[in-house]
Design a protein around this motif. Structure first.
Motif, PDB file in Angstrom:
ATOM      1  N   ALA A   1     -26.683 -13.409 -43.884  1.00 29.35           N
ATOM      2  CA  ALA A   1     -25.216 -13.447 -43.801  1.00 29.35           C
ATOM      3  C   ALA A   1     -24.609 -12.113 -44.218  1.00 29.35           C
ATOM      4  O   ALA A   1     -23.670 -11.624 -43.579  1.00 29.35           O
ATOM      5  CB  ALA A   1     -24.676 -14.575 -44.680  1.00 29.35           C
TER       6      ALA A   1
ATOM      7  N   VAL B   1     -32.352 -19.926 -49.535  1.00 33.73           N
ATOM      8  CA  VAL B   1     -31.120 -19.353 -50.084  1.00 33.73           C
ATOM      9  C   VAL B   1     -31.144 -17.833 -50.000  1.00 33.73           C
ATOM     10  O   VAL B   1     -30.174 -17.206 -49.551  1.00 33.73           O
ATOM     11  CB  VAL B   1     -30.882 -19.825 -51.539  1.00 33.73           C
ATOM     12  CG1 VAL B   1     -29.793 -19.018 -52.212  1.00 33.73           C
ATOM     13  CG2 VAL B   1     -30.528 -21.304 -51.554  1.00 33.73           C
TER      14      VAL B   1
ATOM     15  N   ASP C   1     -27.549 -23.093 -48.044  1.00 39.72           N
ATOM     16  CA  ASP C   1     -27.249 -23.819 -49.278  1.00 39.72           C
ATOM     17  C   ASP C   1     -27.536 -25.312 -49.143  1.00 39.72           C
ATOM     18  O   ASP C   1     -28.039 -25.942 -50.082  1.00 39.72           O
ATOM     19  CB  ASP C   1     -25.796 -23.586 -49.696  1.00 39.72           C
ATOM     20  CG  ASP C   1     -25.548 -22.161 -50.173  1.00 39.72           C
ATOM     21  OD1 ASP C   1     -26.528 -21.406 -50.384  1.00 39.72           O
ATOM     22  OD2 ASP C   1     -24.368 -21.786 -50.329  1.00 39.72           O
ATOM     23  N   LEU C   2     -27.222 -25.891 -47.984  1.00 33.45           N
ATOM     24  CA  LEU C   2     -27.504 -27.315 -47.778  1.00 33.45           C
ATOM     25  C   LEU C   2     -29.001 -27.604 -47.795  1.00 33.45           C
ATOM     26  O   LEU C   2     -29.431 -28.630 -48.331  1.00 33.45           O
ATOM     27  CB  LEU C   2     -26.902 -27.798 -46.460  1.00 33.45           C
ATOM     28  CG  LEU C   2     -25.410 -28.066 -46.473  1.00 33.45           C
ATOM     29  CD1 LEU C   2     -24.920 -28.420 -45.069  1.00 33.45           C
ATOM     30  CD2 LEU C   2     -25.054 -29.161 -47.457  1.00 33.45           C
ATOM     31  N   THR C   3     -29.799 -26.709 -47.224  1.00 37.81           N
ATOM     32  CA  THR C   3     -31.246 -26.921 -47.275  1.00 37.81           C
ATOM     33  C   THR C   3     -31.732 -26.894 -48.720  1.00 37.81           C
ATOM     34  O   THR C   3     -32.569 -27.711 -49.110  1.00 37.81           O
ATOM     35  CB  THR C   3     -32.015 -25.879 -46.444  1.00 37.81           C
ATOM     36  OG1 THR C   3     -31.740 -24.578 -46.934  1.00 37.81           O
ATOM     37  CG2 THR C   3     -31.673 -25.972 -44.977  1.00 37.81           C
TER      38      THR C   3
ATOM     39  N   LYS D   1     -20.626 -17.364 -42.661  1.00 36.63           N
ATOM     40  CA  LYS D   1     -20.316 -18.554 -43.466  1.00 36.63           C
ATOM     41  C   LYS D   1     -21.183 -19.733 -43.058  1.00 36.63           C
ATOM     42  O   LYS D   1     -21.675 -20.478 -43.915  1.00 36.63           O
ATOM     43  CB  LYS D   1     -18.840 -18.930 -43.320  1.00 36.63           C
ATOM     44  CG  LYS D   1     -17.897 -18.041 -44.063  1.00 36.63           C
ATOM     45  CD  LYS D   1     -16.466 -18.489 -43.841  1.00 36.63           C
ATOM     46  CE  LYS D   1     -15.483 -17.476 -44.390  1.00 36.63           C
ATOM     47  NZ  LYS D   1     -14.088 -17.848 -44.089  1.00 36.63           N
ATOM     48  N   VAL D   2     -21.371 -19.917 -41.762  1.00 32.55           N
ATOM     49  CA  VAL D   2     -22.203 -21.019 -41.265  1.00 32.55           C
ATOM     50  C   VAL D   2     -23.636 -20.863 -41.772  1.00 32.55           C
ATOM     51  O   VAL D   2     -24.256 -21.830 -42.227  1.00 32.55           O
ATOM     52  CB  VAL D   2     -22.157 -21.090 -39.723  1.00 32.55           C
ATOM     53  CG1 VAL D   2     -23.224 -22.031 -39.178  1.00 32.55           C
ATOM     54  CG2 VAL D   2     -20.781 -21.513 -39.255  1.00 32.55           C
TER      55      VAL D   2
ATOM     56  N   GLU E   1     -17.265 -15.823 -39.711  1.00 26.21           N
ATOM     57  CA  GLU E   1     -17.499 -17.255 -39.524  1.00 26.21           C
ATOM     58  C   GLU E   1     -18.993 -17.547 -39.336  1.00 26.21           C
ATOM     59  O   GLU E   1     -19.508 -18.506 -39.890  1.00 26.21           O
ATOM     60  CB  GLU E   1     -16.708 -17.781 -38.325  1.00 26.21           C
ATOM     61  CG  GLU E   1     -15.215 -17.801 -38.548  1.00 26.21           C
ATOM     62  CD  GLU E   1     -14.801 -18.654 -39.738  1.00 26.21           C
ATOM     63  OE1 GLU E   1     -15.333 -19.782 -39.878  1.00 26.21           O
ATOM     64  OE2 GLU E   1     -13.971 -18.193 -40.519  1.00 26.21           O
TER      65      GLU E   1
ATOM     66  N   HIS F   1     -28.592 -15.967 -47.416  1.00 19.52           N
ATOM     67  CA  HIS F   1     -27.547 -15.096 -47.951  1.00 19.52           C
ATOM     68  C   HIS F   1     -27.770 -13.643 -47.538  1.00 19.52           C
ATOM     69  O   HIS F   1     -26.800 -12.922 -47.261  1.00 19.52           O
ATOM     70  CB  HIS F   1     -27.459 -15.248 -49.465  1.00 19.52           C
ATOM     71  CG  HIS F   1     -26.791 -16.523 -49.877  1.00 19.52           C
ATOM     72  ND1 HIS F   1     -25.518 -16.566 -50.365  1.00 19.52           N
ATOM     73  CD2 HIS F   1     -27.223 -17.811 -49.846  1.00 19.52           C
ATOM     74  CE1 HIS F   1     -25.189 -17.828 -50.630  1.00 19.52           C
ATOM     75  NE2 HIS F   1     -26.214 -18.592 -50.319  1.00 19.52           N
TER      76      HIS F   1
ATOM     77  N   VAL G   1     -24.678 -19.265 -44.449  1.00 20.65           N
ATOM     78  CA  VAL G   1     -24.708 -19.513 -45.896  1.00 20.65           C
ATOM     79  C   VAL G   1     -24.648 -21.012 -46.178  1.00 20.65           C
ATOM     80  O   VAL G   1     -25.392 -21.524 -47.024  1.00 20.65           O
ATOM     81  CB  VAL G   1     -23.560 -18.759 -46.606  1.00 20.65           C
ATOM     82  CG1 VAL G   1     -23.354 -19.267 -48.016  1.00 20.65           C
ATOM     83  CG2 VAL G   1     -23.844 -17.267 -46.609  1.00 20.65           C
ATOM     84  N   VAL G   2     -23.788 -21.730 -45.472  1.00 19.42           N
ATOM     85  CA  VAL G   2     -23.671 -23.179 -45.694  1.00 19.42           C
ATOM     86  C   VAL G   2     -24.979 -23.882 -45.348  1.00 19.42           C
ATOM     87  O   VAL G   2     -25.447 -24.746 -46.097  1.00 19.42           O
ATOM     88  CB  VAL G   2     -22.488 -23.759 -44.884  1.00 19.42           C
ATOM     89  CG1 VAL G   2     -22.536 -25.274 -44.844  1.00 19.42           C
ATOM     90  CG2 VAL G   2     -21.163 -23.286 -45.473  1.00 19.42           C
ATOM     91  N   ILE G   3     -25.592 -23.507 -44.238  1.00 20.10           N
ATOM     92  CA  ILE G   3     -26.864 -24.126 -43.847  1.00 20.10           C
ATOM     93  C   ILE G   3     -27.948 -23.824 -44.880  1.00 20.10           C
ATOM     94  O   ILE G   3     -28.705 -24.714 -45.281  1.00 20.10           O
ATOM     95  CB  ILE G   3     -27.285 -23.662 -42.440  1.00 20.10           C
ATOM     96  CG1 ILE G   3     -26.344 -24.253 -41.396  1.00 20.10           C
ATOM     97  CG2 ILE G   3     -28.738 -24.047 -42.145  1.00 20.10           C
ATOM     98  CD1 ILE G   3     -26.524 -23.687 -40.010  1.00 20.10           C
TER      99      ILE G   3
END
Length: 98
Positions: free
Chosen positions: A91, A84, A21-23, A14-15, A11, A88, A17-19
């Motif tokens: 993560a 990115v 990707d959002l940046t 995942k957080v 988890e 990644h 990676v999401v952060i």
């Protein structure tokens, strides 16, 4: 290792990676808005510009080409790639730690 610990690491990864990707999405949106000469008075464009400026603050004017569009792509694209790749990689490292 307990299943709970493994899921917690998953988890967290995942957080991250999401952060990351959002940046990159925010920086990419600013590049797109800039290249398409979006209306900077628009609230969305203004928010994306401010957020992208903050996210890319460490690389501000790293590249000083005379062509505006090249300078924008490089100065905002480099941080997007860095976020990115680092996100990644971090993560993946978290997932591998026992």
């Amino acid at each position: 290792m307990s299943r709970h610990t493994r899921n917690g690491k998953s988890e967290a990864a995942k957080v991250i990676v999401v952060i990351a990707d959002l940046t990159a999405v925010i920086l990419g949106l600013w590049i797109l808005f800039s290249l398409l000469d979006a209306n900077r008075a628009n609230n969305l464009v203004g928010w994306v510009h401010a957020a992208a400026g903050w996210l890319a603050g460490w690389s501000y004017n790293l590249f000083t080409m005379n062509t505006d569009w090249v300078r924008t792509v490089l100065n905002y694209g480099l941080p997007a790639v860095v976020y990115v790749v680092l996100g990644h990689a971090l993560a993946a490292r978290i997932r591998r730690v026992p």
